[in-house]
Motif scaffolding. Sequence first.
Motif, short mmCIF file in Angstrom:
data_model
loop_
_atom_site.label_atom_id
_atom_site.label_comp_id
_atom_site.label_asym_id
_atom_site.label_seq_id
_atom_site.Cartn_x
_atom_site.Cartn_y
_atom_site.Cartn_z
N TRP A 1 0.84 -1.21 0.00
CA TRP A 1 0.00 0.00 0.00
C TRP A 1 0.87 1.25 0.00
CZ3 TRP A 1 -5.29 0.94 -0.09
CH2 TRP A 1 -5.68 2.25 0.22
N TYR A 2 1.84 1.31 0.90
CA TYR A 2 2.69 2.49 1.02
C TYR A 2 3.56 2.68 -0.23
CZ TYR A 2 1.50 2.69 6.01
OH TYR A 2 0.84 2.79 7.21
N VAL A 3 4.11 1.60 -0.74
CA VAL A 3 4.97 1.71 -1.93
C VAL A 3 4.14 2.18 -3.13
CG1 VAL A 3 6.35 0.40 -3.60
CG2 VAL A 3 6.67 0.03 -1.15
N THR A 4 2.92 1.66 -3.26
CA THR A 4 2.04 2.08 -4.34
C THR A 4 1.73 3.56 -4.23
OG1 THR A 4 1.03 -0.13 -4.41
CG2 THR A 4 -0.17 1.65 -5.47
N GLU A 5 1.48 4.04 -3.01
CA GLU A 5 1.24 5.46 -2.81
C GLU A 5 2.47 6.28 -3.19
OE1 GLU A 5 0.21 8.76 0.67
OE2 GLU A 5 -0.16 6.65 1.06
N ARG B 1 6.32 10.29 11.72
CA ARG B 1 6.34 8.84 11.56
C ARG B 1 6.37 8.16 12.92
NH1 ARG B 1 8.41 7.32 6.36
NH2 ARG B 1 9.49 5.51 7.21
N GLY B 2 5.38 7.30 13.18
CA GLY B 2 5.34 6.54 14.43
C GLY B 2 5.07 7.37 15.66
N ALA B 3 4.67 8.61 15.51
CA ALA B 3 4.40 9.46 16.67
C ALA B 3 3.16 8.98 17.41
CB ALA B 3 4.23 10.91 16.25
N LEU B 4 3.19 9.10 18.74
CA LEU B 4 2.04 8.74 19.57
C LEU B 4 1.18 9.98 19.76
CD1 LEU B 4 3.84 6.55 22.27
CD2 LEU B 4 2.60 5.78 20.23
N LEU C 1 2.70 10.87 8.05
CA LEU C 1 2.00 10.29 9.19
C LEU C 1 2.06 8.77 9.20
CD1 LEU C 1 -1.05 12.70 9.13
CD2 LEU C 1 0.45 12.38 11.10
N ILE C 2 3.06 8.20 8.53
CA ILE C 2 3.13 6.74 8.47
C ILE C 2 3.30 6.17 9.89
CG2 ILE C 2 5.64 6.60 8.17
CD1 ILE C 2 5.13 4.35 6.14
N GLY C 3 2.41 5.27 10.26
CA GLY C 3 2.49 4.60 11.56
C GLY C 3 2.12 5.45 12.75
N ALA C 4 1.69 6.70 12.54
CA ALA C 4 1.30 7.56 13.67
C ALA C 4 0.03 7.02 14.32
CB ALA C 4 1.09 8.99 13.21
N VAL D 1 1.16 12.51 3.58
CA VAL D 1 1.57 11.25 2.96
C VAL D 1 1.50 10.08 3.93
CG1 VAL D 1 2.99 12.34 1.20
CG2 VAL D 1 4.01 11.75 3.40
N PHE D 2 1.19 8.92 3.35
CA PHE D 2 1.16 7.65 4.07
C PHE D 2 0.13 7.64 5.20
CE2 PHE D 2 5.78 7.85 2.66
CZ PHE D 2 5.51 7.21 1.47
N VAL D 3 -0.99 8.32 4.97
CA VAL D 3 -2.12 8.25 5.90
C VAL D 3 -3.04 7.14 5.42
CG1 VAL D 3 -3.99 9.55 6.99
CG2 VAL D 3 -1.99 10.76 6.13
N THR D 4 -3.58 6.36 6.34
CA THR D 4 -4.48 5.27 5.96
C THR D 4 -5.90 5.56 6.47
OG1 THR D 4 -4.14 3.96 7.97
CG2 THR D 4 -2.58 3.63 6.15
#
Length: 272
Positions: free
Chosen positions: A116-120, A206-209, A225-228, A244-247
Amino acid sequence: MSPSSEAFTGPNLLADCGSCFGLCCVALPFAASADFAVDKAAGTPCKNLAADFRCGIHARLRETGYSGCTVFDCFGAGQQVSQVTFGGRDWRQAPDSRRQMFDVFPVMRQLHELLWYVTEALELAKARPVHGELRSVLDDLQGYAGADADALLKLDVARVRGEVSELLLRASELVRAEVPGRKNRRGADLVGARLRGADLRGANLRGALLVAADLSGADLRTADLIGADLRGADLSGADLTGAVFVTQAQLNAAKGDAETRLPGQLGRPGHW
């Protein structure tokens, strides 16, 4: 921008529960909490799983204490394992495959998330300098996802994730490079943080809580925001244009309103 179904010709990255054998409802564990009403061990079917592998309380998940189910996304891994890896043989009819199927599912889920992320990333014009490497990685991931169960269980997923993550970071940096004064809050503990109206343009989150953080009115344009973790975060009136990288799962876990501006083709959650 998030990947559309037309942008990808390999495994379907949009969950199709009707083609899955309820794998997320069986293979994965959950603990009684604000997200789940009860404890459930891995490999044990959820008590709400029906004979046709559908959820018996799907329309009432939030009201009945299963909000965690509403924010889970397998990125299409469920139907890939059910219909491709195991050729349409479900774990009830073929109990000998039960354990292996449940072990393969989380591996496939990680592969599909990376796909998913690579496609984006391949749709991000400013990331063009790394598109060649991204296409090569996409081919590798497709190959892994199409392998048999034995090969999938032998795959070093941590290694694959690490390699892909570095490439995605390079793509992200290219997209955010022109934003002046961008903040680096990668992996930061921002639980309950008061960030109302904050300028977070191009920020590395990235990965922020960000659990229960007040991001109302915040400017999150082109932020990564990947993994946030956005569970309970208030995105009312926030601008996520070009983030970017929001799901969809991240948005489903957050709170927002009609004024929240969303990236790409992601939908406004029904509970906002």
